[in-house]
Motif scaffolding. Structure first.
Motif, short mmCIF file in Angstrom:
data_model
loop_
_atom_site.label_atom_id
_atom_site.label_comp_id
_atom_site.label_asym_id
_atom_site.label_seq_id
_atom_site.Cartn_x
_atom_site.Cartn_y
_atom_site.Cartn_z
N LEU A 770 0.83 -1.21 0.00
CA LEU A 770 0.00 0.00 0.00
C LEU A 770 0.86 1.26 0.00
N SER A 771 2.02 1.19 0.65
CA SER A 771 2.91 2.35 0.65
C SER A 771 3.38 2.68 -0.77
N GLN A 772 3.72 1.65 -1.58
CA GLN A 772 4.13 1.90 -2.96
C GLN A 772 2.96 2.43 -3.80
N VAL A 773 1.75 1.89 -3.55
CA VAL A 773 0.57 2.37 -4.28
C VAL A 773 0.34 3.85 -3.96
N ALA A 774 0.42 4.19 -2.66
CA ALA A 774 0.22 5.59 -2.26
C ALA A 774 1.28 6.50 -2.88
N ARG A 775 2.52 6.02 -2.96
CA ARG A 775 3.57 6.82 -3.58
C ARG A 775 3.28 7.05 -5.06
N GLY A 776 2.80 6.01 -5.77
CA GLY A 776 2.48 6.16 -7.19
C GLY A 776 1.35 7.16 -7.41
N ILE A 777 0.31 7.08 -6.56
CA ILE A 777 -0.81 8.03 -6.69
C ILE A 777 -0.34 9.46 -6.43
N ALA A 778 0.55 9.61 -5.41
CA ALA A 778 1.07 10.95 -5.12
C ALA A 778 1.89 11.49 -6.30
N ASN A 779 2.73 10.64 -6.90
CA ASN A 779 3.52 11.08 -8.06
C ASN A 779 2.61 11.47 -9.23
N TRP A 807 -10.62 5.41 -2.21
CA TRP A 807 -9.48 4.80 -1.51
C TRP A 807 -8.56 5.88 -0.92
N ILE A 808 -8.42 6.99 -1.62
CA ILE A 808 -7.59 8.08 -1.10
C ILE A 808 -8.17 8.63 0.19
N VAL A 809 -9.48 8.86 0.20
CA VAL A 809 -10.12 9.40 1.40
C VAL A 809 -10.04 8.38 2.54
N GLN A 810 -10.21 7.12 2.22
CA GLN A 810 -10.19 6.07 3.24
C GLN A 810 -8.82 5.97 3.91
N ASN A 811 -7.74 6.20 3.18
CA ASN A 811 -6.40 6.02 3.72
C ASN A 811 -5.69 7.33 4.02
N ALA A 812 -6.42 8.44 3.99
CA ALA A 812 -5.80 9.73 4.26
C ALA A 812 -5.30 9.83 5.69
N ASN A 813 -5.88 9.06 6.60
CA ASN A 813 -5.44 9.06 8.00
C ASN A 813 -4.99 7.66 8.39
N ASN A 814 -4.28 6.98 7.49
CA ASN A 814 -3.81 5.62 7.74
C ASN A 814 -2.80 5.60 8.88
N GLU A 815 -2.76 4.48 9.62
CA GLU A 815 -1.83 4.37 10.75
C GLU A 815 -0.38 4.35 10.28
N SER A 816 -0.13 3.82 9.09
CA SER A 816 1.25 3.77 8.58
C SER A 816 1.67 5.16 8.10
N ALA A 817 2.77 5.66 8.63
CA ALA A 817 3.22 7.00 8.29
C ALA A 817 3.54 7.17 6.80
N PRO A 818 4.24 6.21 6.14
CA PRO A 818 4.51 6.43 4.70
C PRO A 818 3.24 6.51 3.87
N ILE A 819 2.24 5.63 4.16
CA ILE A 819 0.99 5.66 3.39
C ILE A 819 0.28 6.99 3.62
N ARG A 820 0.18 7.39 4.88
CA ARG A 820 -0.55 8.63 5.21
C ARG A 820 0.12 9.84 4.57
N ARG A 821 1.44 9.91 4.61
CA ARG A 821 2.12 11.08 4.07
C ARG A 821 1.90 11.21 2.57
N HIS A 822 2.02 10.10 1.82
CA HIS A 822 1.82 10.16 0.38
C HIS A 822 0.37 10.50 0.03
N ILE A 823 -0.59 9.92 0.76
CA ILE A 823 -2.00 10.19 0.46
C ILE A 823 -2.33 11.65 0.76
N GLU A 824 -1.81 12.19 1.86
CA GLU A 824 -2.05 13.60 2.19
C GLU A 824 -1.50 14.50 1.09
#
Length: 886
Positions: A770-779, A807-824
Motif C-alpha cells: 500500500l505504501s508503494q501504491v500511495a507513492r504512485g498516486i502521489a507522483n 481509496w484516497i479518502v479512506q487512507n488519508a489518516n492511515n496508521e502507517s506514516a509512509p501511506i498517510r504522508r503520500h495520500i495527504e
C-alpha cells in the motif's frame, strides 16, 4: 544500607542448563492476565517470580522501636509472611521465596537471580529488579561489590561471574551499558555528558533499545568491577531522614550476550527405519540475549523523608514513575485491554520484563519497623500483583549468515581450484593420448613398408632364377637337336628324341607359368594386406575422431561447471545482501522495521550494501560481473535450467540497483530480456525478481520512455492483476510508481491501465504494498497538477475518473506514516484545481483537507493544505456554510 561496591573473587562454578518450560495450568487462576507478543511454538509460559527480603533493624530503629515488636513475621519454610495489624490480628501473604534478615547474599542470588542468568545464557532475555521503600536494602542486594568481604557481593557481581564462567570469549561476546533514569531523563552513567538518551521500540517484535547509550565490551571480571565503580560515582544520591545515601534515580545495568551455536545435526532415515550414513549439515546460529538488572529508587513519603526543594522534586519524579509501574502491573494482572506503558520512561524500558518475552524475577525489600507499616504493606501488595503477571519466554536465535557466507566462499574456492586441476589433468591426458597414437601409427607404417619391400625382393629373385633355369634348358635342348641327324627311314631315333624333349620343355614351361601365377597371387595377397593396412590407418583416424568427441564432451562439461560457478556466486551474493540487511535492521532498531517508502531509498540501501560488502575486497557482484561478463549473464536468462535462470535474473536485479550499471544493462538488451521474462514465465520468483529489476531501471528517466515503448506498462498491469504474492506486488507497484513521476508518459500510463493496476493492487492489503501504491498516486497527482498549471491538461483528474478518490479518502489518516504522508500529499495536489472541488466535497475529502491543515506532522503539507483551502472558492463557500474555521 551502604551502597559501596568492593572487589570480587572469581568463582569456578559453571552452570549450563537448557531452558525447561514449566507446564501451563489447565485452568487460569483469577487475575492471571497474559500479554503475549508471540504465540509461536518456541514460546513457553513463565510467571514473574517474586521474592521478599526482610532487612534487619538498624541502629536508629533499635533505639526508637525498642518497646515495640516488629510488624513483620516471616515463615521461610512455608514461604509465607505475616503483616501485623495489631497485637491480635495479622494479614498473611505467600511468595515464591521468603528471605529472613539472616539470609546470605549467596542464597539471595541463587533463589532470585540465578534462574534468570541461566535463561539468559540459554538465549532468553532476563530481568532482575528490586523494589521497596527507601533504606530497605535494594542497592545492597543488587550492587554490592564486596571489596572488603567477598560474601557481601551483590546480584550484579555474582551474575557476571556465572556469565564469564559459562561463555567462551573466543566465539562469544559480552557488552555492558549502565544508565540511570533521573527526573524522567535517561542518562549514561559511563558518559555523564550523554544525558538525553532516546528509547526506541521495534514495532515488529517489541524489543526496546537505547541507541545512544555507551556500550563497553568486557572480557574479565575486573574490568566489569571498574565499570560499576565508574557508574556508581556518577549516580545521583542524597542524604534523607530514611537513608544517609538514598538513591535519587533508577539505575539500569544492561548486559548484552552474543553466543555462536550450531543446530543439532539431523540423521536421514531410510524407508526401513534404519539410520542412513547421510546427515543434514548443522546450521550456524547466533543467540542474542540481554540481562537487565534494575535498582529502583526507593518509594518514600515526603513528610517522613524530609525532602525539600530540589529533593522534593526528585521524590515526586520517583513516586510518579513507580506509580506508573504499578498501574501497568495492575492492568496486566487484571487482563485489561490497555496497559499504559507509555506513561513513563521506566515502564517503556521494562515493557519486555512484564507481559513480554523475558524471564523476570522481582525482589521486594521491606523493613521491620512498625512506624513504616503503611509503606511495607504497599510494597507487599505490589509484589502480590506482580506474581499474577505471566510472560512468554522465547529463545531468540538468528541464522549466522556471515559464517555460512564464509563457508560458501571457501567451498567455492575449492571447487574452482579442483575444476582447474581437473581441466589441466584432462588436457595433459589428451595430449599424451595424441602422442601415443601418432607414435603407434608411424611405427605400423614403417613395419609394413619394410615387410612389403622384403617380400617384393624375394619374389623378384625367385622369378629371375626360374627364368634363368628355363633359358639354360632351352639352350641345351637346342644343342641336342642340332647334333643329332634326322632319321628318315623309320621315323625313329633323333626325331622321337626331339619330340620327348619338346614335351619336357612344354611341361617345364607349364610349371613356370604356374609359378608365375602363384607369384601374381602372392602379389595380390600383398596388395590385400596393403589395403588392410590402409584401413588400419583409417581406423586410427576414427580413434582420433573419438578423442575429438571426448574433447567436445569435456568442453560441454566445463561449460556446465562454469554455469554452476555462476549459480554459487549468485547464492553468495544473496547471502551477503541478506546478512548486511539483517545487520542494519539490528543496528538501526525500529528504523529497520518497515521497508523504504520509496524505491529511491531502497536503491540507496542496496547501493550501500554493495559498498559495505566490498570493504577490503571487491563486491561479489563486481567480481561476478568482471569474471563472467554482462552478455554471458544476460544469455543465462534464456537458459532451459530453471535454477540457472532464477539465479541469473537475481544477479541482473542486483546489478540494476547500481546506477552505473543501468545504462550498460539497457544497451546490452537487459531491459528487453527482463520484459520477456515478465511476459513469458509463470514462476513467481522469476516474476518477482524481474519486476524488482525493472523497478530499479525505471528510476532512470531515460529508461522510463523505453519501458513504455516496449510495452512495459501493459506487462506490469497484467502482472499486477495475476500475482498474489505481496513481494511481487510490491515490486510491480514500485515500478509503476516510478513511471508515474514522468510528465511525458502520463497519458500513455493511464491509457495502458497503469492507474487501474495500482488500484487493483490494494486488494493485497500489505502495508509495504500500500505504501508503494500511495507513492504512485502521489507522483501521478503531482505531475497531473503540474500539467494543469501549465495548461497542458484540462478537466477532472484522471485519478477521480478512474475511481481512486474513495481509496484516497479512506487512507488519508492511515496508521502507517509512509501511506498517510503520500495520500495527504496526493489529496493536496488534487484539491489545487477548482474542477476537482465538487468531487472532493461529495467524496468526503474536504474534511480530510481540514484535518491535514491542522494536524499533519509535516509542516510543508500542512501549509499546502491551508493555501489550497484559502484559494479555492468552492471550498471557502462550503466551509462558510458549515461554519468551520480553518
Amino acid at each position: 544500607m551502604a551502597s559501596n561496591r568492593n572487589g570480587f573473587q572469581r568463582g569456578s562454578a559453571k552452570f549450563d542448563r537448557p531452558l525447561k518450560p514449566r507446564p501451563r495450568p489447565s485452568s487460569p487462576s483469577p487475575g492471571s492476565a497474559l500479554r503475549r507478543p508471540s504465540r509461536n511454538s518456541h514460546a513457553v509460559p513463565g510467571r514473574v517470580r517474586v521474592a521478599v527480603r526482610l532487612r534487619p533493624r538498624n541502629s536508629e530503629e533499635m533505639v526508637a522501636d525498642a518497646d515495640f515488636a516488629d510488624c513483620v513475621e516471616v515463615q521461610p519454610e512455608l514461604k509465607r509472611l505475616k503483616l501485623r495489624r495489631n497485637n491480635w490480628d495479622a494479614d498473611t501473604y505467600e511468595f515464591d521465596e521468603v528471605l529472613t534478615e539472616f539470609a546470605s547474599q549467596k542464597r539471595v542470588y541463587e533463589v532470585v537471580a540465578k534462574p534468570v542468568v541461566e535463561s539468559v545464557l540459554d538465549g532468553c532475555n532476563g530481568t532482575v529488579m528490586a523494589y521497596g521503600q527507601t533504606g530497605t536494602g535494594k542497592t545492597f542486594t543488587l550492587g554490592r561489590l564486596g571489596d572488603g568481604d567477598a560474601s557481601d557481593r551483590g546480584i550484579m557481581v555474582r551474575s557476571m561471574e556465572d556469565i564469564f564462567a559459562d561463555l567462551s570469549l573466543d566465539t562469544d561476546s559480552v557488552t555492558v551499558s549502565y544508565l540511570q533514569l533521573y527526573m524522567e531523563t535517561l542518562q549514561d552513567l559511563l558518559n555523564p555528558a550523554n544525558d538525553n538518551i532516546p528509547i526506541v521500540e521495534d514495532p515488529r517484535n517489541g524489543d526496546v533499545s537505547m541507541p545512544g547509550a555507551t556500550l563497553v565490551e568486557i572480557t574479565d571480571q575486573q574490568s566489569f568491577l571498574e565499570l560499576l565503580r565508574v557508574g556508581e560515582a556518577n549516580r545521583v544520591a542524597a542524604n534523607t531522614k530514611l537513608n544517609t545515601e538514598s538513591s535519587r534515580s533508577h539505575a539500569i545495568l544492561m548486559v548484552h550476550i552474543k553466543r555462536s551455536v550450531l543446530e543439532s545435526e539431523d540423521i536421514v532415515s531410510t524407508q526401513n527405519g534404519d539410520a542412513s550414513h547421510l546427515t543434514k549439515p548443522s546450521k550456524p546460529l547466533v543467540r542474542k540475549s540481554k540481562l537487565v538488572v534494575v535498582d529502583l529508587a526507593g518509594s518514600e513519603r515526603v513528610h517522613k523523608s524530609g525532602s525539600e526543594g530540589h529533593m522534593l522534586e526528585e521524590a515526586k519524579s520517583i513516586n510518579l514513575s513507580l506509580s506508573s509501574l504499578g498501574k501497568c502491573i495492575n492492568a496486566l494482572a487484571e487482563n485489561n485491554a490497555h496497559v499504559p506503558f507509555r506513561d513513563s520512561k521506566l515502564t517503556r524500558m521494562l515493557r519486555d520484563s512484564f507481559g513480554g518475552t523475558a524471564r523476570t524475577s522481582l525482589i521486594v525489600t521491606i523493613g521491620p519497623s512498625p512506624r513504616h507499616r503503611g509503606e511495607t504493606s504497599s510494597t507487599i501488595l505490589f509484589g502480590q500483583r506482580a506474581m499474577k503477571v505471566e510472560n512468554m519466554l522465547k529463545i531468540k536465535e538468528e541464522f549466522d549468515y556471515k559464517s555460512l557466507s564464509r563457508k560458501l566462499e571457501i567451498q567455492l574456492d575449492k571447487l574452482i581450484a579442483e575444476n582447474e586441476r581437473q581441466q589441466k589433468a584432462f588436457e595433459d591426458e589428451v595430449e599424451k593420448v595424441n602422442l601415443e597414437a601418432q607414435c603407434r601409427i608411424a611405427e605400423v607404417e614403417k613395419n609394413f613398408a619394410d615387410a612389403l619391400e622384403k617380400e617384393r625382393l624375394k619374389c623378384q629373385m625367385e622369378y629371375m632364377e626360374l627364368v634363368k633355369e628355363l633359358e639354360q634348358k632351352l639352350v641345351l635342348n637346342q644343342e641336342r637337336h642340332d647334333s643329332n641327324g634326322f632319321v628318315a627311314n623309320n621315323g625313329e631315333g633323333p626325331a622321337s628324341f626331339s619330340a620327348d624333349e619338346v614335351a619336357e620343355a612344354k611341361m617345364l614351361l607349364e610349371t613356370e607359368r604356374n609359378r608365375r601365377k602363384a607369384a601374381e597371387e602372392e602379389v595380390e595377397s600383398l596388395r590385400s594386406q596393403l589395403g588392410k593396412h590402409a584401413q588400419a590407418e583409417a581406423g586410427g583416424d576414427v580413434e582420433i575422431i573419438k578423442l575429438c568427441n571426448i574433447l567436445e564432451d569435456e568442453a560441454n562439461q566445463k561449460k556446465r561447471l562454469e554455469e554452476e560457478i555462476i549459480i554459487l556466486r549468485s547464492q553468495l551474493l544473496q547471502l551477503n545482501f541478506e546478512a548486511d540487511q539483517m545487520r542494519r535492521c539490528l543496528e538501526n532498531g525500529s528504523s529497520g522495521s518497515t521497508l523504504s517508502a520509496t524505491d529511491s531509498s531502497m536503491t540507496q540501501v542496496r547501493h550501500s550494501q554493495f559498498k559495505d560488502t566490498g570493504n577490503g575486497q571487491k563486491s561479489s557482484v563486481a567480481t561476478l560481473f568482471e569474471q563472467v561478463g554482462l552478455q554471458k549473464i544476460l544469455s543465462l536468462l534464456e537458459s532451459d535450467d530453471a535454477n540457472v535462470r532464477i539465479h541469473a535474473v537475481k544477479v541482473v536485479a542486483n546489478l540494476a540497483a547500481e546506477e552505473a550499471n543501468q545504462k550498460r544493462i539497457v544497451e546490452a538488451g537487459g531491459l528487453t530480456s527482463l520484459l520477456m521474462l515478465l511476459r513469458s514465465y509463470e514462476d513467481e520468483t522469476v516474476r518477482r525478481v524481474a519486476a524488482g529489476a525493472i523497478a530499479n531501471l525505471a528510476m532512470n528517466e531515460a529508461n522510463q520512455e523505453l519501458i513504455m515503448t516496449e510495452g512495459g506498462i501493459t506487462l506490469l498491469s497484467m502482472t499486477a492483476s495475476d500475482a498474489e504474492d505481496p513481494q511481487t506486488l510490491r515490486m510491480v507497484a514500485g515500478a509503476i510508481a516510478n513511471l508515474c513521476g514522468n510528465d511525458r508518459i502520463l497519458m500513455t500510463l493511464r491509457s495502458q491501465g497503469g492507474i487501474k493496476a495500482l488500484l487493483g493492487i490494494v486488494r493485497c492489503g500489505h502495508p509495504d504494498v500500500l505504501s508503494q501504491v500511495a507513492r504512485g498516486i502521489a507522483n501521478f497527482a503531482k505531475c497531473e497538477s503540474r500539467a494543469s498549471n501549465q495548461g497542458i491538461k484540462s478537466g477532472r483528474s484522471f485519478l477521480i475518473e478512474d475511481g481512486a478518490l474513495p481509496w484516497i479518502v479512506q487512507n488519508a489518516n492511515n496508521e502507517s506514516a509512509p501511506i498517510r504522508r503520500h495520500i495527504e500529499l496526493a489529496l493536496c495536489h488534487l484539491a489545487q484545481h477548482e474542477v476537482n472541488a465538487k468531487d472532493l466535497i461529495s467524496g468526503g475529502a474536504l474534511w480530510e483537507l481540514v484535518r491535514i491543515s491542522r494536524d499533519c506532522t509535516r509542516e510543508d503539507i500542512r501549509n499546502l493544505a491551508r493555501r489550497t483551502l484559502s484559494s479555492i472558492s468552492t471550498f471557502k463557500s462550503e466551509l462558510r456554510r458549515l461554519r468551520i474555521d480553518y
